[in-house]
Design a protein around this motif. Structure first.
Motif, PDB file in Angstrom:
ATOM      1  N   PHE A   1     -59.527 122.624  20.227  1.00  0.00           N
ATOM      2  CA  PHE A   1     -59.456 123.633  19.059  1.00  0.00           C
ATOM      3  C   PHE A   1     -60.749 124.080  18.910  1.00  0.00           C
ATOM      4  O   PHE A   1     -61.913 123.668  19.143  1.00  0.00           O
ATOM      5  N   ASP A   2     -60.807 125.495  18.379  1.00  0.00           N
ATOM      6  CA  ASP A   2     -61.826 126.078  18.051  1.00  0.00           C
ATOM      7  C   ASP A   2     -62.238 125.821  16.607  1.00  0.00           C
ATOM      8  O   ASP A   2     -63.466 125.957  16.080  1.00  0.00           O
ATOM      9  N   ALA A   3     -61.245 125.643  15.588  1.00  0.00           N
ATOM     10  CA  ALA A   3     -61.322 125.307  14.459  1.00  0.00           C
ATOM     11  C   ALA A   3     -60.296 124.446  13.775  1.00  0.00           C
ATOM     12  O   ALA A   3     -59.304 124.225  14.428  1.00  0.00           O
TER      13      ALA A   3
ATOM     14  N   PRO B   1     -67.292 122.021  20.872  1.00  0.00           N
ATOM     15  CA  PRO B   1     -68.743 121.955  20.493  1.00  0.00           C
ATOM     16  C   PRO B   1     -69.178 123.513  19.839  1.00  0.00           C
ATOM     17  O   PRO B   1     -68.493 124.293  20.120  1.00  0.00           O
ATOM     18  N   ARG B   2     -69.612 123.386  18.519  1.00  0.00           N
ATOM     19  CA  ARG B   2     -69.763 124.659  17.773  1.00  0.00           C
ATOM     20  C   ARG B   2     -68.284 124.948  17.227  1.00  0.00           C
ATOM     21  O   ARG B   2     -68.306 125.956  16.260  1.00  0.00           O
TER      22      ARG B   2
ATOM     23  N   PHE C   1     -71.386 116.184  13.204  1.00  0.00           N
ATOM     24  CA  PHE C   1     -71.128 117.255  12.252  1.00  0.00           C
ATOM     25  C   PHE C   1     -72.393 117.732  11.560  1.00  0.00           C
ATOM     26  O   PHE C   1     -73.260 116.859  11.431  1.00  0.00           O
ATOM     27  N   LYS C   2     -72.414 118.929  11.288  1.00  0.00           N
ATOM     28  CA  LYS C   2     -73.449 119.229  10.416  1.00  0.00           C
ATOM     29  C   LYS C   2     -72.754 120.483   9.198  1.00  0.00           C
ATOM     30  O   LYS C   2     -71.821 121.063   9.632  1.00  0.00           O
ATOM     31  N   ILE C   3     -73.166 120.261   7.951  1.00  0.00           N
ATOM     32  CA  ILE C   3     -72.617 120.783   7.053  1.00  0.00           C
ATOM     33  C   ILE C   3     -73.346 122.044   6.842  1.00  0.00           C
ATOM     34  O   ILE C   3     -74.560 122.151   6.599  1.00  0.00           O
ATOM     35  N   THR C   4     -72.703 123.383   7.149  1.00  0.00           N
ATOM     36  CA  THR C   4     -73.207 124.680   7.007  1.00  0.00           C
ATOM     37  C   THR C   4     -72.776 125.486   5.877  1.00  0.00           C
ATOM     38  O   THR C   4     -73.533 126.129   5.616  1.00  0.00           O
ATOM     39  N   ALA C   5     -72.036 124.971   4.991  1.00  0.00           N
ATOM     40  CA  ALA C   5     -71.500 125.567   3.794  1.00  0.00           C
ATOM     41  C   ALA C   5     -70.752 124.754   2.890  1.00  0.00           C
ATOM     42  O   ALA C   5     -70.215 123.973   3.273  1.00  0.00           O
TER      43      ALA C   5
ATOM     44  N   LYS D   1     -69.333 121.324  14.470  1.00  0.00           N
ATOM     45  CA  LYS D   1     -69.409 120.153  15.344  1.00  0.00           C
ATOM     46  C   LYS D   1     -70.789 120.567  16.268  1.00  0.00           C
ATOM     47  O   LYS D   1     -70.941 121.426  16.926  1.00  0.00           O
ATOM     48  N   LEU D   2     -71.602 119.575  16.309  1.00  0.00           N
ATOM     49  CA  LEU D   2     -72.899 119.713  17.150  1.00  0.00           C
ATOM     50  C   LEU D   2     -72.422 119.706  18.768  1.00  0.00           C
ATOM     51  O   LEU D   2     -71.692 118.665  19.022  1.00  0.00           O
ATOM     52  N   PRO D   3     -73.102 120.510  19.339  1.00  0.00           N
ATOM     53  CA  PRO D   3     -73.169 120.382  20.890  1.00  0.00           C
ATOM     54  C   PRO D   3     -73.649 119.240  21.398  1.00  0.00           C
ATOM     55  O   PRO D   3     -74.635 118.486  20.659  1.00  0.00           O
TER      56      PRO D   3
END
Length: 307
Positions: free
Chosen positions: A123-125, A150-151, A223-227, A301-303
């Motif tokens: 999945f992309d999202a 990834p991403r 993961f990283k929180i981007t927003a 999601k981090l690569p």
């Protein structure tokens, strides 16, 4: 719209319908009514997906209940494909009705803690509107990370505070005081945690933990929180009688309190609702609204090269 008496009887029979701590599944009929007040949340998630997810993407909606935000997203983004999931067949059937006529939606019976129906990086999202508070969210986050590319991005809404929780907590304390009830519940304010994340069966701290802490502690290499975005809106759950009935979902052990005090469960619930309705009416007279305050997390999601 069903009468208050009908609404009360359904909730009394099914209470606490949302109490995962008691291993009781959510009643689809009841949940569908409560579900609708959260329209501002799933609308905002839909907007975020439109802003941040490219056309032609495949999006997974976890624990979507009666089918949101899938339905709203699928209507606004016909070029994308959406997979709506829930662990309960009756919920998925309601989602099918809601998404009827939308050719870009697929329905899959699957709990968020076990997405083995989907391969890795498929999945992309992903989206999830208030689902993490009812599940093992550590397993859930791990599974969402696995099925994302990834991403890939996830948009997850989590309650910070709901006025119904604090009102319920106050009503319980007053009920014990007013009726001189006995038992350790008198001082156990944690029975109704103000932070609804405490309903998760893996939350040991009665809501003092947050998704943000869990990501930092467990999934910081995934993961990283981007927003982060705060949202608030009025939760109109109907009359004070209906509000009291809805508050039964918070897993308060009325049966245990009744047994300990030589009362019936119905008697304890009446004592509680008398106090609850009194407090709710006084609050409304002051102009206080039954607001809900939540946060939408955007996770990336981090690569592998960054893990």
């Amino acid at each position: 719209m069903p009468s208050t008496a009908t609404f009360m009887s359904v909730l009394l029979l099914c209470s606490p319908v949302l109490a995962t701590a008691r291993n009781v599944e959510i009643d689809p009929t009841v949940y569908a009514r409560v579900f609708e007040v959260n329209q501002p949340a799933w609308t905002r998630i839909s907007e975020l997906v439109m802003e941040k997810v490219p056309a032609g993407s495949k999006v997974l909606d976890i624990g979507a209940g009666p089918g949101e935000p899938t339905t709203t997203m699928a209507k606004r983004m016909p070029e994308n494909k959406f997979v709506v999931t829930d662990k309960q067949h009756p919920m998925l059937e309601r989602a099918k009705v809601r998404t009827e006529g939308l050719s870009n939606v697929q329905h899959v019976l699957a709990p968020v803690e076990d997405l083995s129906a989907f391969p890795d990086a498929s999945f992309d999202a992903a989206t999830g509107c208030y689902v993490l508070m009812f599940v093992d969210f550590q397993k859930a986050l791990a599974e969402v990370a696995r099925v994302l590319k990834p991403r890939g991005v996830a948009f997850l809404t989590v309650w910070n505070e709901v006025a119904l929780y604090s009102l319920t907590r106050t009503a319980l304390a007053e009920m014990f005081k007013r009726h001189k009830l006995k038992g350790h519940w008198r001082s156990a304010a944690h029975l109704v945690p103000v932070n609804p994340m405490a309903l998760s069966p893996t939350e040991p701290n009665f809501g003092r933990s947050t998704i943000e802490k869990e990501i930092a502690a467990m999934l910081q290499t995934v993961f990283k929180i981007t927003a982060k975005e705060d949202i608030a809106y009025e939760m109109n759950l109907g009359s004070v009688e209906e509000m009291c009935a809805v508050s039964f979902i918070l897993a308060t052990p009325f049966d245990q309190i009744a047994s300990y005090n030589g009362k019936t469960e119905a008697e304890i619930k009446k004592m509680y609702c008398d106090v609850f309705q009194e407090l709710a009416t006084a609050r409304a007279a002051k102009g206080d609204k039954a607001d809900g305050h939540a946060k939408i997390y955007t996770l990336e999601k981090l690569p592998e090269r960054e893990l």
